[in-house]
Design a protein around this motif. Structure first.
Motif, mmCIF file in Angstrom:
data_model
loop_
_atom_site.group_PDB
_atom_site.id
_atom_site.type_symbol
_atom_site.label_atom_id
_atom_site.label_comp_id
_atom_site.label_asym_id
_atom_site.label_seq_id
_atom_site.Cartn_x
_atom_site.Cartn_y
_atom_site.Cartn_z
ATOM 1 N N PRO A 252 39.167 106.194 -38.312
ATOM 2 C CA PRO A 252 39.911 104.934 -37.678
ATOM 3 C C PRO A 252 41.038 105.185 -36.371
ATOM 4 N N MET A 253 41.283 106.602 -36.433
ATOM 5 C CA MET A 253 42.030 107.056 -35.151
ATOM 6 C C MET A 253 41.181 106.896 -34.092
ATOM 7 N N ALA A 254 39.850 107.323 -34.088
ATOM 8 C CA ALA A 254 38.881 107.370 -33.060
ATOM 9 C C ALA A 254 38.829 105.890 -32.475
ATOM 10 N N GLN A 255 38.620 104.963 -33.365
ATOM 11 C CA GLN A 255 38.392 103.794 -33.126
ATOM 12 C C GLN A 255 39.734 103.000 -32.524
ATOM 13 N N ASP A 256 40.837 103.501 -33.166
ATOM 14 C CA ASP A 256 42.158 102.780 -32.658
ATOM 15 C C ASP A 256 42.441 103.289 -31.186
ATOM 16 N N VAL A 257 42.407 104.601 -31.163
ATOM 17 C CA VAL A 257 43.237 105.515 -29.908
ATOM 18 C C VAL A 257 41.933 105.337 -28.737
ATOM 19 N N ALA A 258 40.934 105.633 -29.030
ATOM 20 C CA ALA A 258 39.795 106.118 -27.949
ATOM 21 C C ALA A 258 38.883 104.957 -27.942
ATOM 22 N N GLY A 259 39.134 103.740 -28.807
ATOM 23 C CA GLY A 259 38.026 102.619 -28.680
ATOM 24 C C GLY A 259 36.618 102.757 -29.034
ATOM 25 N N MET A 260 36.326 103.786 -29.859
ATOM 26 C CA MET A 260 34.933 104.237 -30.274
ATOM 27 C C MET A 260 34.509 103.041 -31.390
ATOM 28 N N THR A 261 33.210 103.041 -31.354
ATOM 29 C CA THR A 261 32.807 102.167 -32.426
ATOM 30 C C THR A 261 32.799 102.778 -33.810
ATOM 31 N N ALA A 262 32.455 102.028 -34.852
ATOM 32 C CA ALA A 262 32.606 102.646 -36.105
ATOM 33 C C ALA A 262 31.525 103.391 -36.371
ATOM 34 N N GLY A 263 30.235 103.233 -35.760
ATOM 35 C CA GLY A 263 29.022 103.783 -35.735
ATOM 36 C C GLY A 263 29.164 105.279 -35.074
ATOM 37 N N ALA A 264 30.081 105.328 -33.919
ATOM 38 C CA ALA A 264 30.124 106.544 -33.199
ATOM 39 C C ALA A 264 31.263 107.297 -33.946
ATOM 40 N N ALA A 265 32.257 106.731 -34.369
ATOM 41 C CA ALA A 265 33.139 107.309 -35.124
ATOM 42 C C ALA A 265 32.538 108.146 -36.388
ATOM 43 N N ALA A 266 31.796 107.473 -37.058
ATOM 44 C CA ALA A 266 31.089 108.111 -38.100
ATOM 45 C C ALA A 266 30.468 109.234 -37.765
ATOM 46 N N LEU A 267 29.581 109.319 -36.623
ATOM 47 C CA LEU A 267 28.855 110.534 -36.070
ATOM 48 C C LEU A 267 29.721 111.690 -35.697
#
Length: 421
Positions: A252-267
């Motif tokens: 969730p931090m990667a998505q909130d702070v860096a704007g990454m997608t859920a798939g990219a964050a999971a990777l």
């Protein structure tokens, strides 16, 4: 005379145990299926993991003397039985839908198996590799770090194919066989063991040149009365608290702070496991060459900078690089601590001292995820938490520098005593 065992096979046996118990880091794969099947809340299911980590630390502390007294083989078998029953019991708890039985079997019994299984091979390996303590312990603890990479996709596939209960039953049986067979090969080295082709003088020269010769030979109860024991405890506590908090909120931090997608964050989360594992063997091996004090000081400098920068990074690549640096230091902290203990307190009761130190892990497992989630809920931001953690690493850096003064003072005292005698 009995044939001396191969120390590299001892290391392989250690990896066998750690790669089994390290599957605890895959607990999140069970979370949604358990919640959906029984209607348990996410926090209720997550508490199982927290209980397991708590009992890991407590059992490591209280059973360290058992490991030293009865040896690695018996200790490994005890760990095997507890962890195996914990896994199979978790399957039974799921089959009847009893959350408290899940807490008891997987959390309490499984957690005790984790704690005993964690310290058993590590204390043995330090004695088998007097010339490369960091490498040896890094090998075993690397298995613990990599376990989730292997176990997570397997668990997900098994749950989809055969259900939650049968997954627990099958994994319990497989881990039992792997841990039991690994435990049977574990044994302490012969008295005054030296690596093949190395003389006592060469070993002393090798360690003395790097200033890693044992500072003292203390029992566990003597060690806890020293300043340097508590310095190690707080350094590990801070390192684990901040690292495990990042693990808990990475996606969730990667998505909130860096704007990454859920798939990219999971990777990214999957790759974090690689850095956690390679950080264990990499940093621990480096510590054999530059010394444990230098490695820990490096950890804290890197992470102070990383946590200060992290909440303001919007570039996904830079964000991930900082996360990977933190995870490598997180894993390296675990892998380097047993060798550091050997350097400061000797190997007389290393397992017991290591167990006491691991209570820092138990405390950190409760504090880290709780702090980061509660502050984020209150502020709707990760920024304050990251700054708090950066401040904690400044304190850890100060401790890592102060412990050097204590070490230097004792080493000078030992030199004077040796010269006088």
């Amino acid at each position: 005379m009995a044939k001396t065992k191969n120390r590299w096979l001892i290391a392989a046996a250690a990896v066998g145990i750690h790669i089994s118990i390290g599957s605890v880091y895959s607990w999140s794969v069970f979370s949604n299926p358990l919640s959906e099947k029984h209607g348990w809340s996410s926090s209720e299911v997550a508490l199982t993991f927290s209980i397991a980590i708590l009992f890991l630390g407590l059992s490591a502390a209280f059973m360290g003397h058992f490991v030293e007294k009865h040896g690695p083989k018996k200790s490994g078998i005890v760990a095997t039985i507890l962890f195996g029953i914990g896994m199979i019991g978790a399957g039974f708890a799921d089959s009847i839908g009893n959350l408290y039985l899940l807490y008891f079997f997987y959390g309490a019994l499984g957690g005790m198996g984790l704690g005993i299984g964690y310290i058993t091979p590590v204390s043995t390996l330090v004695k088998w590799f007097p010339d490369r303590r960091g490498l040896a312990t890094g090998l075993a603890i690397m298995g613990f770090g990599f376990a989730s990479l292997i176990a997570s996709p397997i668990i997900e596939t098994l749950i989809n194919g055969m259900g939650i209960s049968n997954t627990f039953f099958l994994l319990g049986a497989v881990y039992f066989v792997l841990m039991f067979s690994s435990s049977l090969y574990l044994a302490p080295p012969p008295k005054d063991f030296l690596p093949k082709g190395m003389t006592k003088e060469e070993l002393e020269e090798k360690t003395t040149d790097k200033k890693t010769g044992d500072l003292s030979q203390l029992t566990a109860n003597e060690a806890v009365k020293t300043i340097r024991f508590w310095a190690l405890w707080f350094m590990l506590f801070i390192n684990v608290t901040c690292g495990i908090a990042i693990i808990a909120v990475a996606s969730p931090m990667a998505q909130d702070v860096a704007g990454m997608t859920a798939g990219a964050a999971a990777l990214m989360v999957g790759i974090m496991g690689l850095f956690n594992g390679f950080g264990r063997i990499g940093w621990a091996s480096v510590s054999d060459y530059i010394g444990r004090p230098n490695v820990y000081t490096t950890f804290f400098i890197l992470q102070t900078a990383a946590f200060f920068i992290l909440p303001n990074v919007t570039n996904a690549i830079i964000f991930q690089i900082l996360i990977f640096v933190i995870l490598s230091c997180y894993g390296g902290g675990f892998a380097s601590i047993p060798a550091y203990i050997g350097d400061l307190f000797g190997t007389k009761q290393l397992g017991a001292i290591h167990g006491y130190i691991l209570t820092a892990w138990a405390a950190a497992g409760l504090v880290g995820p709780s702090v980061v989630t509660r502050i984020e809920e209150a502020t709707n931001s990760y920024q304050l938490t990251m700054y708090i953690f950066a401040g904690a690493f400044v304190a850890a850096l100060a401790i890592s520098l102060l412990i050097r003064i204590n070490i230097k003072k004792i080493r000078e005292s030992n030199t004077k005593t040796a010269a006088a005698s």
